[in-house]
Design a protein around this motif. Structure first.
Motif, short mmCIF file in Angstrom:
data_model
loop_
_atom_site.label_atom_id
_atom_site.label_comp_id
_atom_site.label_asym_id
_atom_site.label_seq_id
_atom_site.Cartn_x
_atom_site.Cartn_y
_atom_site.Cartn_z
N VAL A 231 0.81 -1.22 0.00
CA VAL A 231 0.00 0.00 0.00
C VAL A 231 0.85 1.27 0.00
O VAL A 231 0.34 2.35 -0.24
N LYS A 232 2.14 1.13 0.27
CA LYS A 232 2.96 2.34 0.40
C LYS A 232 3.22 3.01 -0.94
O LYS A 232 3.55 4.19 -0.99
N GLY A 233 3.04 2.24 -2.01
CA GLY A 233 3.26 2.85 -3.32
C GLY A 233 2.04 3.55 -3.88
O GLY A 233 2.05 4.05 -5.01
N ILE A 234 0.99 3.61 -3.10
CA ILE A 234 -0.27 4.15 -3.61
C ILE A 234 -0.33 5.67 -3.47
O ILE A 234 -0.08 6.19 -2.38
N SER A 235 -0.66 6.34 -4.54
CA SER A 235 -0.84 7.79 -4.50
C SER A 235 -2.26 8.13 -4.95
O SER A 235 -2.97 7.28 -5.49
N LEU A 236 -2.62 9.39 -4.71
CA LEU A 236 -3.98 9.82 -5.00
C LEU A 236 -3.96 10.87 -6.12
O LEU A 236 -3.16 11.81 -6.08
N PHE A 237 -4.85 10.69 -7.09
CA PHE A 237 -4.88 11.58 -8.25
C PHE A 237 -6.30 12.11 -8.49
O PHE A 237 -7.28 11.39 -8.30
#
Lengths: 591, 591
Positions: A231-237
């Motif tokens: 989950v640490k590679g998840i970003s929000l766009f």
């Protein structure tokens, strides 16, 4: 058939008498508000519910959203309801004046949306998602992002979505594969190109508003060009349907899910960067990073937690609606001769029907109290003297506020059908639709099983003091009850909470397979424990009001809950602790 | 999506290993049968289910029965399934050779219909109603009536209905107003003219067969020309859609109910004698009296009791279907990483999912065991050495066999949806339809509340020795279990039945309002008590079989039921005896 209408006094009782929302009005943020302005908000909400949301209820079930070459369509009645909701100012009721909001307490805004949810849950879903989306952008976005993407949602020019799940990644967000490649930077922030498929996206396309603002979780590639694991590679766009320059973005609905209920809002499969459009000639949907890379999940949890409480609120209102409609029906329908009557009597006179009605009342009104209590905590977090403590308690209560109304609300809806008999099984009456609409609630925004793991493994096992806060509040209710005619309830509540506290202390992190096996049972116990406390607190408030039927009903409901529901807590805790391993180790072939 | 298929070994285990159906084959009635013939019946049932009933499942939900100037229509796939069911001989499987039946044990015929119910519950409803109708005529009709009205149903030329309810009289049959006026006598018996409206009539018109035989409850007029009050004035009439001379009878469907589910069979409003046709130029639908005037309700209760057990059987099969489909799905769907796996694991590995699967298994297979046990009692009543004792026990168990599968089956179906997550909420998967189909079962043929009153007020309060019989059987199971590794279950069962026996002794007739208030809670306790006994008995049978995964699964299910479900009995009995009167006396305005 008994038409649905909210009993406004129920809402006023909760918001004004019990939650004492007027106490908030001393705070600078709410300087423009008074009991009158808040009452006006609720008046207007009732009017919208009655005149726009309710009349579309049946039709929004019968005529599902459909898709053609122009995209997804919903019936015009839904569009009208959403437009009017935005135009009334109620949708943005809790937002800052600066953003065009009414800057009202969240408790009032939540009570407002409850009115609409009761009248048409799926239609209210547009506003619910839109506001949660705008709030997230307002919290974490740059001023330009807020102006470009949040502000149009507050005015009703755009709606919002939350894009988390993928076909292969529902509960397990670590497994999402939507990829976001860097694509420079412009006035709106760091630009990325997104490619991937999102699933179960409510409102991802429709003809209600010109634009739609998607908030999308995606992974940025690691040094090897592949998505970072976990989950640490998840970003929000932020991925708008239409880009600010008017160009169509490559975010396209490719399929609709045909649901059991909740059909007023389309539920969609969305392809990002699938080649439908190539903004500026490059492949991939244009998305703007919110905050920093890798912060996506943490940011999204603001929206997710808000959505979870809203799910609970919607479930509470479906329970409430089923209760009110079956209460009306039970007084109209003559059948049998209760109590030795010579002529047919209303079925409300049959003891079994009364049992079903009172069970519904305790579930529906208890669920509504629970979710409005959470809204009140949001106000404490935003404007109160101890925001951190309010946040912690809200975190603890969120899985309960999401689940208890959803699970118990469905049981209530089942009873509403049962009271209607054969008529309740027909689509001429509302209650079967109410059940079907509500059945989504234990599933979306984290299933009941996920909430149970959250409560036990995250909230209780890593307790930061929230439980102590909760116990203090419960003790205060109990102490107050001990001085009056509800003293026996106070004793029962203390005993139950002594067991729940023991249970909390017994939780070891990480949760063992046995603890996971019984986690949902434990969640039920906690839910009933919390709602028992709230019912006692509600009964105390009722005892302080005029001694009329209304307040007597609240006290009777409290007594009913303590007599018939409270004892279940012990059984659930026994089950949670039974430590059975037979089923856990059984080969699948033995099932 | 996981396609539904029966695990045939489950049925063989119940019918051959546990109920020892082969023990029946010594009886003269079954002289033509052997294990092979009975197995062939089940083989053929599986084939029909797979090839005809199952393929129509989705379509029969999507394309509801419709009505035009020619009457009511159903999709051709349903007609084909019903025709083939009759043509195969299975529909009349339990009937006498003389009537064209296979003269097989009712246990085998019931297991046969269970196969079809699992594949398409509402389509199987045609055969179920038709056989119950024919059996009633065969029991109480004259030889000419049997030949004219029952025989064509066994060959599939006609189907049957049961016409009890009216719009104003659902549970309260004393209030029916359909009137039957004497109109002479002919070879078919005493002829009457019926006028009135019946409601909730399944299969009252359709294009599956040329004729439809209605069994209608109506009142004959008293000396003053008005219907006799109460249930004693009720008589039973055979009212065919087409009269033996080919003339159209004045029994006409005037409306269809649009249901939540169970849509393969039309549910109708029927007008008798409304003037659509005037057979022989006189007003009123022609009906032939069955037996004597005033015996209608008593006669109809044969069909009603059979229907009640069939409702339980259908509910059991819906529970079973949901269980099997969610079991399949749980093994296919990868999500999360149970037990610290490095890669995604099937959701069946998640403890919470296992809990939901095992709960379903205990409900579905327990419900099927319960209803097949009742079928076995029917065989005892028909051909056993102590028919009266079998009848009494069956009478006692009927409200439980109707309700427990219906109520617990729905909880199982809810869990099947939950295991499927968002997919379960879509109509692409079967489980939401399974739930909707099953939701009728706690309502029709006497609601759960009615069954509770029947169990307490009629069966237990006026006990004729059935309870003693039941306790003897339970004690036998318990004694046997005490010698092996299930001794702890035997102790728990004894304790529970000691409490249930106390409860039975405490029931005063007529039931007090307080007893009525808690009656449904008591029914739940009794249901769980009976099924706990059956699970222990099943586990004993499994212990005697090969020690493989299949039998281990039955024993595990028994242990699960005793650990997680048995303790609820005490709570329900507490609730039944709580004697709360607050809710009973509360003014309606306080709700």
């Amino acid at each position: 058939m008994s038409a649905y209408a909210l009993n406004r006094r129920d809402l006023d009782f909760l918001v004004f008498d019990w939650l004492r929302i007027e106490d908030l009005l001393d705070r600078p943020r709410f300087a423009d508000h008074s009991r009158e302005t808040l009452s006006s908000m609720l008046d207007l909400s009732e009017t919208l519910a009655r005149d726009l949301f309710q009349p579309a209820y049946k039709k929004s079930d019968q005529v599902e959203p459909w898709m053609d070459a122009d995209g997804v369509h919903v019936i015009p009645e839904i569009a009208a309801a959403v437009h009017e909701h935005a135009a009334s100012g109620l949708m943005a009721g809790a937002f800052d004046h600066d953003l065009g909001g009414l800057q009202a307490p969240l408790t009032a805004a939540t009570a407002s949306v409850a009115c609409l949810m009761g009248a048409n849950l799926s239609a209210a879903g547009f506003g619910m998602l839109t506001m949660a989306n705008a709030r997230l952008i307002a919290t974490f976005g740059t001023p330009t992002q807020v102006q470009t993407f949040a502000a149009p949602q507050l005015t009703g020019e755009a709606t919002g979505t939350m894009c988390l799940s993928e076909p292969q990644a529902g509960s397990s967000l670590a497994d999402i594969t939507t990829l976001a490649d860097a694509d420079g930077e412009d006035a709106l922030g760091r630009r990325f190109r997104l490619r991937g498929t999102k699933m179960w996206i409510s409102g991802a396309d429709h003809d209600v508003t010109g634009n739609i603002v998607h908030l999308v979780l995606a992974k940025t590639p690691g040094p090897d060009g592949r998505p970072l694991p976990g989950v640490k590679g998840i970003s929000l766009f932020i991925v708008p349907k239409t880009l600010p320059d008017g160009e169509r973005n490559d975010a396209v609905v490719t399929g609709l899910n045909h649901k059991m209920g909740y059909r007023g809002i389309p539920n969609c499969v969305v392809a990002f960067g699938d080649g439908f459009a190539k903004p500026e000639g490059r492949p991939g949907a244009v998305g703007y990073l919110v905050g920093e890379v890798g912060q996506g999940l943490a940011q999204m949890f603001q929206m997710m937690n808000e959505a979870r409480i809203n799910v609970g609120l919607g479930a509470a209102m479906m329970a409430y609606r089923g209760y009110r409609q079956s209460l009306g029906y039970a007084q109209e329908r003559l059948q049998g001769r209760a109590g030795g009557s010579a002529t047919p009597t209303p079925i409300a006179d049959h003891p079994d029907v009364r049992f079903m009605l009172m069970t519904q009342k305790t579930y529906a009104e208890g669920a509504l109290a629970l979710t409005l209590y959470c809204a009140r905590l949001l106000d404490e977090e935003q404007t109160g003297p101890t925001p951190e403590s309010a946040r912690r308690l809200l975190d603890l209560l969120t899985p309960i506020a999401k689940t208890w109304p959803s699970e118990q609300g469905l049981i209530a809806n089942d009873l509403a059908i049962q009271i209607h008999g054969g008529y309740g099984y027909t689509r001429d009456f509302d209650v079967e639709q109410v059940y079907r609409d509500n059945r989504l609630n234990p599933i979306h925004e984290g299933t009941t099983g996920i909430q149970a793991i959250d409560l036990l493994g995250r909230k209780l096992a890593r307790d930061e003091g929230a439980l102590a806060d909760l116990l203090t509040r419960i003790a205060a209710t109990s102490a107050k009850a001990r001085t009056g005619d509800l003293a026996d309830c106070a004793d029962a509540l203390d005993q139950v909470w002594s067991r729940l506290s023991d249970h909390a202390r017994s939780i070891a992190s990480p949760l063992s397979p046995q603890a996971l096996f019984g986690a949902t049972q434990a969640l039920r116990a906690w839910g009933h424990g919390v709602v028992a406390w709230l019912w006692l607190d509600l009964a105390l408030t009722a005892s302080e009001g005029p001694q009329d039927d209304f307040n007597e009903g609240k006290r009777a409901a409290c007594r009913f809950f303590f007599t018939y529901e409270l004892p279940r807590i012990g059984l659930w805790l026994d089950a949670a602790g039974a430590g059975d391993t037979t089923t856990l180790t059984l080969p699948m072939e033995a099932f």
